[in-house]
Scaffold this motif. Structure first.
Motif, PDB file in Angstrom:
ATOM      1  N   UNK A   1       0.724  -1.184  -0.008  1.00 23.68           N
ATOM      2  CA  UNK A   1      -0.040   0.042  -0.006  1.00 23.68           C
ATOM      3  C   UNK A   1       0.916   1.351  -0.022  1.00 23.68           C
ATOM      4  N   UNK A   2       2.066   1.232   0.663  1.00 28.67           N
ATOM      5  CA  UNK A   2       2.881   2.463   0.755  1.00 28.67           C
ATOM      6  C   UNK A   2       3.405   2.839  -0.724  1.00 28.67           C
ATOM      7  N   UNK A   3       4.041   1.832  -1.195  1.00 31.84           N
ATOM      8  CA  UNK A   3       4.580   1.853  -2.584  1.00 31.84           C
ATOM      9  C   UNK A   3       3.561   2.247  -3.624  1.00 31.84           C
ATOM     10  N   UNK A   4       2.394   1.763  -3.576  1.00 33.33           N
ATOM     11  CA  UNK A   4       1.106   2.222  -4.507  1.00 33.33           C
ATOM     12  C   UNK A   4       0.586   3.780  -4.176  1.00 33.33           C
ATOM     13  N   UNK A   5       0.762   3.958  -2.735  1.00 31.40           N
ATOM     14  CA  UNK A   5       0.210   5.504  -2.538  1.00 31.40           C
ATOM     15  C   UNK A   5       1.222   6.371  -2.872  1.00 31.40           C
ATOM     16  N   UNK A   6       2.678   5.959  -3.062  1.00 30.87           N
ATOM     17  CA  UNK A   6       3.540   6.981  -3.505  1.00 30.87           C
ATOM     18  C   UNK A   6       3.670   7.328  -4.814  1.00 30.87           C
ATOM     19  N   UNK A   7       2.886   6.506  -5.770  1.00 34.34           N
ATOM     20  CA  UNK A   7       2.876   6.772  -7.159  1.00 34.34           C
ATOM     21  C   UNK A   7       1.965   7.948  -7.572  1.00 34.34           C
ATOM     22  N   UNK A   8       1.645   8.329  -8.880  1.00 27.61           N
ATOM     23  CA  UNK A   8       0.659   9.442  -9.183  1.00 27.61           C
ATOM     24  C   UNK A   8      -0.504   8.992  -9.147  1.00 27.61           C
ATOM     25  N   UNK A   9      -1.024   8.276  -8.291  1.00 28.66           N
ATOM     26  CA  UNK A   9      -2.522   7.957  -8.221  1.00 28.66           C
ATOM     27  C   UNK A   9      -3.112   9.175  -7.176  1.00 28.66           C
ATOM     28  N   UNK A  10      -4.502   9.603  -7.515  1.00 28.33           N
ATOM     29  CA  UNK A  10      -5.083  10.354  -6.608  1.00 28.33           C
ATOM     30  C   UNK A  10      -5.868   9.975  -5.402  1.00 28.33           C
ATOM     31  N   UNK A  11      -6.276   8.570  -5.428  1.00 29.70           N
ATOM     32  CA  UNK A  11      -7.189   7.978  -4.577  1.00 29.70           C
ATOM     33  C   UNK A  11      -6.900   6.472  -4.558  1.00 29.70           C
ATOM     34  N   UNK A  12      -6.922   6.093  -3.083  1.00 28.44           N
ATOM     35  CA  UNK A  12      -7.102   4.729  -2.966  1.00 28.44           C
ATOM     36  C   UNK A  12      -8.552   4.389  -2.625  1.00 28.44           C
ATOM     37  N   UNK A  13      -9.123   3.388  -3.260  1.00 27.43           N
ATOM     38  CA  UNK A  13     -10.480   3.093  -2.924  1.00 27.43           C
ATOM     39  C   UNK A  13     -10.622   1.569  -2.716  1.00 27.43           C
ATOM     40  N   UNK A  14     -11.306   1.272  -1.599  1.00 29.83           N
ATOM     41  CA  UNK A  14     -11.296   0.183  -0.670  1.00 29.83           C
ATOM     42  C   UNK A  14     -12.671  -0.563  -1.320  1.00 29.83           C
ATOM     43  N   UNK A  15     -12.435  -1.625  -1.925  1.00 27.03           N
ATOM     44  CA  UNK A  15     -13.573  -2.929  -1.832  1.00 27.03           C
ATOM     45  C   UNK A  15     -13.536  -3.719  -0.766  1.00 27.03           C
ATOM     46  N   UNK A  16     -14.208  -3.388   0.302  1.00 24.04           N
ATOM     47  CA  UNK A  16     -14.091  -4.339   1.490  1.00 24.04           C
ATOM     48  C   UNK A  16     -14.661  -5.626   1.182  1.00 24.04           C
ATOM     49  N   UNK A  17     -15.677  -6.163   0.479  1.00 25.60           N
ATOM     50  CA  UNK A  17     -15.900  -7.467   0.221  1.00 25.60           C
ATOM     51  C   UNK A  17     -14.885  -8.217  -0.457  1.00 25.60           C
ATOM     52  N   UNK A  18     -14.175  -7.829  -1.329  1.00 23.48           N
ATOM     53  CA  UNK A  18     -13.240  -8.529  -2.091  1.00 23.48           C
ATOM     54  C   UNK A  18     -11.905  -8.451  -1.287  1.00 23.48           C
ATOM     55  N   UNK A  19     -11.739  -7.384  -0.531  1.00 28.18           N
ATOM     56  CA  UNK A  19     -10.525  -7.310   0.304  1.00 28.18           C
ATOM     57  C   UNK A  19     -10.630  -8.339   1.362  1.00 28.18           C
ATOM     58  N   UNK A  20     -11.736  -8.289   1.991  1.00 29.82           N
ATOM     59  CA  UNK A  20     -12.242  -9.163   3.187  1.00 29.82           C
ATOM     60  C   UNK A  20     -11.713 -10.769   2.791  1.00 29.82           C
ATOM     61  N   UNK A  21     -12.408 -10.970   1.337  1.00 32.08           N
ATOM     62  CA  UNK A  21     -12.216 -12.482   0.874  1.00 32.08           C
ATOM     63  C   UNK A  21     -10.781 -12.914   0.683  1.00 32.08           C
ATOM     64  N   UNK A  22     -10.021 -11.877   0.143  1.00 34.41           N
ATOM     65  CA  UNK A  22      -8.763 -12.025  -0.293  1.00 34.41           C
ATOM     66  C   UNK A  22      -7.841 -12.143   0.720  1.00 34.41           C
ATOM     67  N   UNK A  23      -7.986 -11.592   1.736  1.00 38.14           N
ATOM     68  CA  UNK A  23      -7.202 -11.441   3.089  1.00 38.14           C
ATOM     69  C   UNK A  23      -7.633 -12.853   4.076  1.00 38.14           C
ATOM     70  N   UNK A  24      -8.849 -13.452   3.596  1.00 40.57           N
ATOM     71  CA  UNK A  24      -9.065 -14.641   4.579  1.00 40.57           C
ATOM     72  C   UNK A  24      -9.971 -14.088   5.689  1.00 40.57           C
ATOM     73  N   UNK A  25     -10.415 -12.793   5.550  1.00 43.38           N
ATOM     74  CA  UNK A  25     -11.570 -12.462   6.687  1.00 43.38           C
ATOM     75  C   UNK A  25     -12.615 -11.888   5.780  1.00 43.38           C
ATOM     76  N   UNK A  26     -13.586 -12.743   5.304  1.00 41.48           N
ATOM     77  CA  UNK A  26     -14.827 -12.214   4.543  1.00 41.48           C
ATOM     78  C   UNK A  26     -15.911 -11.611   5.432  1.00 41.48           C
TER      79      UNK A  26
END
Length: 154
Positions: A35-60
């Motif tokens: 996340x820190x490497x991503x945030x350092x790039x030229x992106x403007x916004x970090x948008x969270x998809x909690x359903x997919x993120x939860x599933x992907x990290x093993x905490x749906x």
């Protein structure tokens, strides 16, 4: 046609890139770990998809409940965004949840998730279109009476 609103097409094209936002969706374990490497790039916004993120990290998200590890992951993303002067956004499933994340400093929040809002709205609209059971029964009886033949019908 060379005008867009009050600007000419040329004026619009000269300023268009300045008006664009680059938004990346964070919904994998790899994105969270970087996340820190991503945030350092030229992106403007970090948008969270909690359903997919939860599933992907093993905490749906189960039964509408967000696991504490998912909450920590969301807080990590928010922290990184703040440290790198980025905006944050998140999909929410209700107005109350949207208010919570807005109060937490998120810049973009949805007030409903499509997988909840669409079926709810469409079911409501279809029910209205069909009418009540009484209304439907009266229409069926009216149609049946109109189609009757024999000594009592046409």
């Amino acid at each position: 046609m060379d005008r867009f609103g009050i600007q000419t097409a040329t004026e619009y094209l000269h300023q268009a890139n300045d008006a664009l936002l680059t938004i990346v969706q964070i919904e994998t374990k790899e994105a969270l770990q970087n996340i820190d490497a991503i945030a350092k790039t030229g992106v403007d916004c970090l948008f969270i998809g909690p359903f997919d993120l939860g599933n992907n990290i093993g905490h749906p998200i189960l039964d509408g409940k967000m696991d504490e590890e998912l909450n920590k992951a969301i807080a990590t993303i928010q922290r990184s965004a703040k440290e790198h002067n980025k905006s944050t956004g998140i999909y929410c499933t209700s107005g109350d949840q949207a208010r919570h994340y807005a109060d937490e400093g998120f810049h973009m929040v949805s007030v409903a998730a499509d997988m909840i809002a669409l079926p709810t709205y469409l079911t409501s609209a279809l029910t209205s279109a069909k009418g009540s059971y009484v209304h439907s029964a009266l229409n069926l009886a009216k149609d049946a009476a109109a189609k009757m033949t024999g000594p009592y019908g046409r």
